[in-house]
Design a protein around this motif. Structure first.
Motif, mmCIF file in Angstrom:
data_model
loop_
_atom_site.group_PDB
_atom_site.id
_atom_site.type_symbol
_atom_site.label_atom_id
_atom_site.label_comp_id
_atom_site.label_asym_id
_atom_site.label_seq_id
_atom_site.Cartn_x
_atom_site.Cartn_y
_atom_site.Cartn_z
ATOM 1 N N VAL A 198 81.078 -0.379 91.948
ATOM 2 C CA VAL A 198 81.463 1.018 91.331
ATOM 3 C C VAL A 198 80.729 1.643 90.105
ATOM 4 N N VAL A 199 79.822 2.537 90.313
ATOM 5 C CA VAL A 199 79.221 3.073 89.029
ATOM 6 C C VAL A 199 80.057 4.529 88.690
ATOM 7 N N LEU A 200 80.429 4.466 87.594
ATOM 8 C CA LEU A 200 81.342 5.769 87.105
ATOM 9 C C LEU A 200 80.911 6.344 85.929
ATOM 10 N N ASP A 201 81.250 7.744 85.794
ATOM 11 C CA ASP A 201 81.392 8.484 84.722
ATOM 12 C C ASP A 201 82.366 8.001 83.605
ATOM 13 N N ALA A 202 81.536 7.560 82.497
ATOM 14 C CA ALA A 202 82.626 7.446 81.395
ATOM 15 C C ALA A 202 81.743 8.025 80.002
ATOM 16 N N THR A 203 81.944 9.162 79.762
ATOM 17 C CA THR A 203 81.076 10.089 78.821
ATOM 18 C C THR A 203 81.993 9.891 77.446
ATOM 19 N N ASN A 208 85.182 11.811 82.316
ATOM 20 C CA ASN A 208 86.209 10.631 81.901
ATOM 21 C C ASN A 208 85.732 10.411 80.384
ATOM 22 N N ASN A 209 87.092 10.059 79.946
ATOM 23 C CA ASN A 209 86.836 9.212 78.776
ATOM 24 C C ASN A 209 87.057 7.501 79.338
ATOM 25 N N ASP A 267 74.538 10.550 78.371
ATOM 26 C CA ASP A 267 74.905 12.028 78.563
ATOM 27 C C ASP A 267 73.846 13.054 78.298
ATOM 28 N N SER A 268 74.017 14.548 78.324
ATOM 29 C CA SER A 268 73.128 15.218 78.140
ATOM 30 C C SER A 268 72.579 15.275 76.730
ATOM 31 N N ALA A 269 73.122 14.657 75.871
ATOM 32 C CA ALA A 269 72.816 14.687 74.290
ATOM 33 C C ALA A 269 71.549 13.637 74.341
ATOM 34 N N THR A 272 78.385 4.801 83.439
ATOM 35 C CA THR A 272 77.319 5.650 82.984
ATOM 36 C C THR A 272 77.706 6.935 82.364
ATOM 37 N N HIS A 273 76.540 7.738 82.285
ATOM 38 C CA HIS A 273 76.847 9.202 81.413
ATOM 39 C C HIS A 273 77.209 8.937 80.156
ATOM 40 N N ILE A 274 76.864 7.925 79.503
ATOM 41 C CA ILE A 274 77.635 7.455 78.321
ATOM 42 C C ILE A 274 77.003 8.146 77.096
ATOM 43 N N SER A 275 77.911 8.765 76.322
ATOM 44 C CA SER A 275 77.669 9.372 75.020
ATOM 45 C C SER A 275 77.259 8.476 73.904
#
Ligand SMILES: [Zn+2]
Ligand SMILES: [Zn+2]
Ligand SMILES: [Zn+2]
Length: 258
Positions: free
Chosen positions: A182-187, A199-200, A10-12, A219-222
């Protein structure tokens, strides 16, 4: 299809500055566990295409292999910041496709340098590259955002970040399209009960379930999500994995991360 995760954070990013959670501690010791700005790349007939451009080593990476074009999901800094340097390079212009967004990011539109920003893409209107069809699909985020559905005639991969849920029309498109991957946002982790813009984990798992997709990557994993999955890996169903920086996928065959 040859597809590679370049960044999955993620952005951090991970490690997150000042954090001593298990995910951040591990990433400080094992560099392959670090997560950079969320981005990916794919190849079509030896031409390289980028999905987002937030990596800070974008210039070096493009010197090694000049991209044929760049597809942007949206204009948040963590997805475009590498362009601020790349634009001042020399040589042929590089086409940049993305959503219709009158603001863009910083002064990229006013001073594009060698970047050739094309008109905003129309959702669901496919672009035909030589050997690959790319269909943009709208996502739900705090800025106009597109996912990209890649079809090389053999494999179908949907790249869907950043998003909180999916718009109805995107979900029904994907159900008909039947992606192999599928590649999906799960932050965020499950404990983040009312997530905004991303998404959570339970939401991401439900979406993948509804799509009936056999294979999925988050992806976009915190760092918080990763620490939570390290604590309890059983939260991830067998067909869903956390993506990793540098993980390469080839026609459904997984090559080890380098
Ligand atoms: Zn942490
Ligand atoms: Zn974003
Ligand atoms: Zn982002």
């Amino acid at each position: 299809m040859r597809f590679r995760f370049v960044g999955t954070g993620d952005s951090a990013q991970t490690p997150c500055f000042g954090c001593d959670c298990q995910a951040c501690g591990r990433a400080r010791v094992i560099s392959s566990c670090q997560r950079g700005p969320c981005s990916a790349e794919f190849w079509v007939n030896a031409s390289r295409y980028l999905l987002d451009a937030g990596r800070m080593d974008l210039v070096e990476s493009c010197e090694r292999e000049r991209p044929a074009a760049i597809f942007l999901t949206h204009y948040h800094a963590d997805h475009v910041q590498g362009l601020l340097h790349l634009r001042w390079g020399l040589g042929a212009s590089i086409p940049v496709f993305g959503p219709k967004d009158s603001h863009g990011c910083a002064d990229l539109y006013r001073n594009p340098g060698l970047l050739d920003f094309r008109a905003g893409l129309k959702p669901f209107k496919p672009i035909h590259l030589d050997g690959m069809t790319v269909t943009p699909v709208p996502l739900l985020h705090s800025k106009p955002t597109l996912g990209y559905c890649l079809d090389d005639g053999g494999t179908k991969l949907a790249y869907l970040t950043d998003t909180l849920g999916l718009p109805c029309e995107t979900e029904s498109f994907l159900r008909d399209w039947e992606p192999d991957v599928v590649v999906l946002d799960a932050t965020y982790p499950a404990s983040h009960m009312e997530p905004k813009n991303h998404n959570n984990l339970p939401m991401a798992v439900q979406i993948i379930d509804r799509l009936g997709c056999p294979e999925a990557y988050l992806t976009h994993i915190s760092h918080r999500l990763e620490a939570d999955v390290l604590r309890d890996p059983s939260q991830l169903p067998a067909n869903i994995r956390l993506a990793q920086d540098n993980l390469e996928l080839q026609l459904g065959m997984h090559l080890a991360a380098s």
